[in-house]
Design an enzyme around this catalytic site. Structure first.
Site, mmCIF file in Angstrom:
data_model
loop_
_atom_site.group_PDB
_atom_site.id
_atom_site.type_symbol
_atom_site.label_atom_id
_atom_site.label_comp_id
_atom_site.label_asym_id
_atom_site.label_seq_id
_atom_site.Cartn_x
_atom_site.Cartn_y
_atom_site.Cartn_z
ATOM 1 N N ASP A 1 49.016 -150.993 49.888
ATOM 2 C CA ASP A 1 49.587 -149.798 49.292
ATOM 3 C C ASP A 1 48.657 -149.091 48.444
ATOM 4 O OD1 ASP A 1 51.097 -147.660 48.421
ATOM 5 O OD2 ASP A 1 52.781 -148.773 47.176
ATOM 6 N N GLY B 1 51.711 -146.537 42.410
ATOM 7 C CA GLY B 1 52.723 -146.120 41.282
ATOM 8 C C GLY B 1 53.379 -147.454 40.490
ATOM 9 N N THR C 1 45.957 -149.059 42.054
ATOM 10 C CA THR C 1 46.209 -147.975 41.298
ATOM 11 C C THR C 1 44.960 -147.606 40.328
ATOM 12 O OG1 THR C 1 47.815 -146.971 39.513
ATOM 13 C CG2 THR C 1 47.264 -149.385 39.461
ATOM 14 N N LEU C 2 45.020 -146.537 39.731
ATOM 15 C CA LEU C 2 43.906 -146.107 38.604
ATOM 16 C C LEU C 2 44.726 -145.945 37.201
ATOM 17 C CD1 LEU C 2 41.817 -143.576 40.495
ATOM 18 C CD2 LEU C 2 41.253 -145.914 39.980
ATOM 19 N N SER C 3 45.982 -146.233 37.452
ATOM 20 C CA SER C 3 46.842 -145.704 35.952
ATOM 21 C C SER C 3 46.984 -146.981 35.422
ATOM 22 C CB SER C 3 48.246 -145.260 36.233
ATOM 23 O OG SER C 3 49.067 -145.490 35.329
ATOM 24 N N LYS C 4 46.624 -147.080 34.273
ATOM 25 C CA LYS C 4 46.501 -148.634 33.592
ATOM 26 C C LYS C 4 48.063 -148.881 33.244
ATOM 27 C CE LYS C 4 42.316 -147.820 31.273
ATOM 28 N NZ LYS C 4 41.276 -147.615 29.952
ATOM 29 N N CYS D 1 57.956 -126.514 41.094
ATOM 30 C CA CYS D 1 57.765 -127.168 42.405
ATOM 31 C C CYS D 1 58.990 -127.155 43.352
ATOM 32 C CB CYS D 1 57.124 -128.358 42.130
ATOM 33 S SG CYS D 1 55.415 -128.508 41.484
#
Length: 428
Positions: free
Chosen positions: A176, A180, A200-203, A377
């Site tokens: 994946d 997220g 992911t790149l989110s800590k 949006c």
């Protein structure tokens, strides 16, 4: 009353919802029984309103130069009517501008910049997102398979819809990309018995998913890495790959490289699901009337949208073969309205959460930006200005260079009945 003020007063009479304005002078114009009130504090914001520059007006709201009262749904109805024309056409680019944008895209999407841009958005506050997302914190388009589904039911239906399309089987190696808060990763592991890897790149997201893996006792066959997709070097290719709500961050100039990497990551004959937002127009990477600029500044720096035809071109150029395409645009409109309604019902709680991380002034700016972003949006998906496509592709199990392609003997099913057939999934 100035010419600009007279022009605005005339426009107010044509709006689908009654609106009143309080001008910088304190004078009020418009409907007495207004559903929406805009308190305008400087002449610049008044000029933005007169010109229909909705994105710039949104920036004035975030920065406190304009305050609005009333329901955000009514505000969006008024905003759409104030536009001078289609935001798709206004966002169209000439060949020279497209060339400059491509050069900018090449420079903007380095590993370091992409990491900063992702963290700018996703690391705002886990508690803030938890206020208005479903319990699994699935931050992408839901699938309202039944008209009376709640948001939580529709998100679970979306997770299963993806797993069915990928024909996940117990023991398969599943990747994946941009996982997220772990919704799809954990659903695939728990319901389909796969060996699952997420990146992911989110800590914040990485820490959250790592906790869930440990709490659920899945450490043996589920893992999440804080890693850029370009740096993933598995010992062997994965059987199935999903990328959900991630490729919007890749950048137009890098799209063929992105799909080429995805092709490398999946085994011959394996399946790939690319689920993401696409442009409603053929020649624009964002919406006009300042709407795209607003998203770039406050929500998704570095985000770029492509028309689905461009995506398919790049996917094919990278050596993947399209197997199925589904447009979920109306599903995303409903998803976004559900998020917007949930946030609107808890504004005080949101302010308190955001203030803990950055103080009351920053909290108010972030909150107003997200209120406008979610509702704006939702309106844009409703009106077809932007779209959402699920593209299922396969890596051909023949040799493209020698022409040894199985073609009609492909392992991919000849029809899509397996996706929609009633009854339980293949979950274990």
């Amino acid at each position: 009353m100035s010419i600009v003020q007279e022009r605005i007063a005339q426009r107010l009479q044509t709006l689908p919802v009654p609106v009143t304005l309080q001008l910088p002078s304190g004078e009020r114009v418009g409907a007495a029984d207004a559903a929406v009130a805009l308190i305008i504090r400087d002449a610049k914001a008044l000029a933005e309103l007169a010109a229909g520059q909705i994105g710039a007006l949104g920036e004035s709201i975030v920065e406190g130069r304009v305050r609005f009262e009333g329901a955000v749904r009514d505000l969006m109805a008024a905003a759409a009517a104030l536009l001078p024309g289609s935001p798709i056409q206004q966002g169209e680019l000439g060949w020279w501008t497209r060339t400059l944008r491509r050069a900018k895209s090449l420079a903007a999407h380095t590993r370091e910049r992409d990491a900063r841009q992702i963290q700018f958005h996703y690391d705002v506050s886990d508690a803030f997102y938890a206020l208005w997302l479903d319990p699994r914190r699935v931050y992408s388009c839901a699938y309202y398979r039944e008209s009376d589904f709640t948001l939580a039911q529709a998100q679970e239906a979306k997770l299963d819809h993806i797993c069915r399309k990928l024909r996940l089987q117990p023991g398969e190696r599943f990747l994946d990309i941009g996982s997220g808060w772990g919704g799809l990763l954990l659903w695939a592991a728990e319901h389909y018995g796969v060996d699952a890897t997420g990146i992911t790149l989110s800590k914040n997201q990485h820490a959250h998913v790592q906790r869930l893996i440990e709490e659920k006792g899945l450490a043996g066959r589920v893992r999440v890495d804080l890693r850029d997709y370009r740096d993933l070097q598995p010992a062997e290719p994965f059987d199935k790959v999903a990328s959900v709500g991630m490729f919007e961050h890749v950048g137009r100039a890098h799209m063929v490289d992105y799909f080429s990497i995805v092709r490398r990551l999946v085994r011959p004959g394996g399946l790939v699901m690319n689920h993401g937002i696409t442009s409603g127009g053929l020649a624009n990477s964002q919406l006009g009337a300042g709407m795209g600029d607003f998203i770039e500044k406050y929500i998704f720096p570095g985000g770029e949208l492509l028309h689905v035809s461009t995506v398919l071109h790049d996917l094919s150029q990278a050596g993947l073969e399209l197997a199925d395409a589904e447009n979920l645009r109306p599903h995303y409109a409903r998803t976004l309205w559900a998020w917007s309604d949930a946030l609107e019902s808890q504004l005080d709680a949101a302010r308190e959460i955001l203030a803990r991380d950055g103080g009351p002034d920053r909290a108010e700016r972030v909150l107003q930006a997200y209120r406008l972003y979610l509702a704006g949006c939702a309106m844009s998906f409703e009106r077809g200005w932007i779209s959402l496509h699920q593209l299922l592709a396969t890596r051909p199990d023949g040799d493209l260079e020698t022409g040894e392609i199985r073609g009609a003997q492909s392992v991919y099913p000849f029809n899509r009945e397996y996706i929609y057939a009633p009854g339980p999934s293949t979950a274990q």
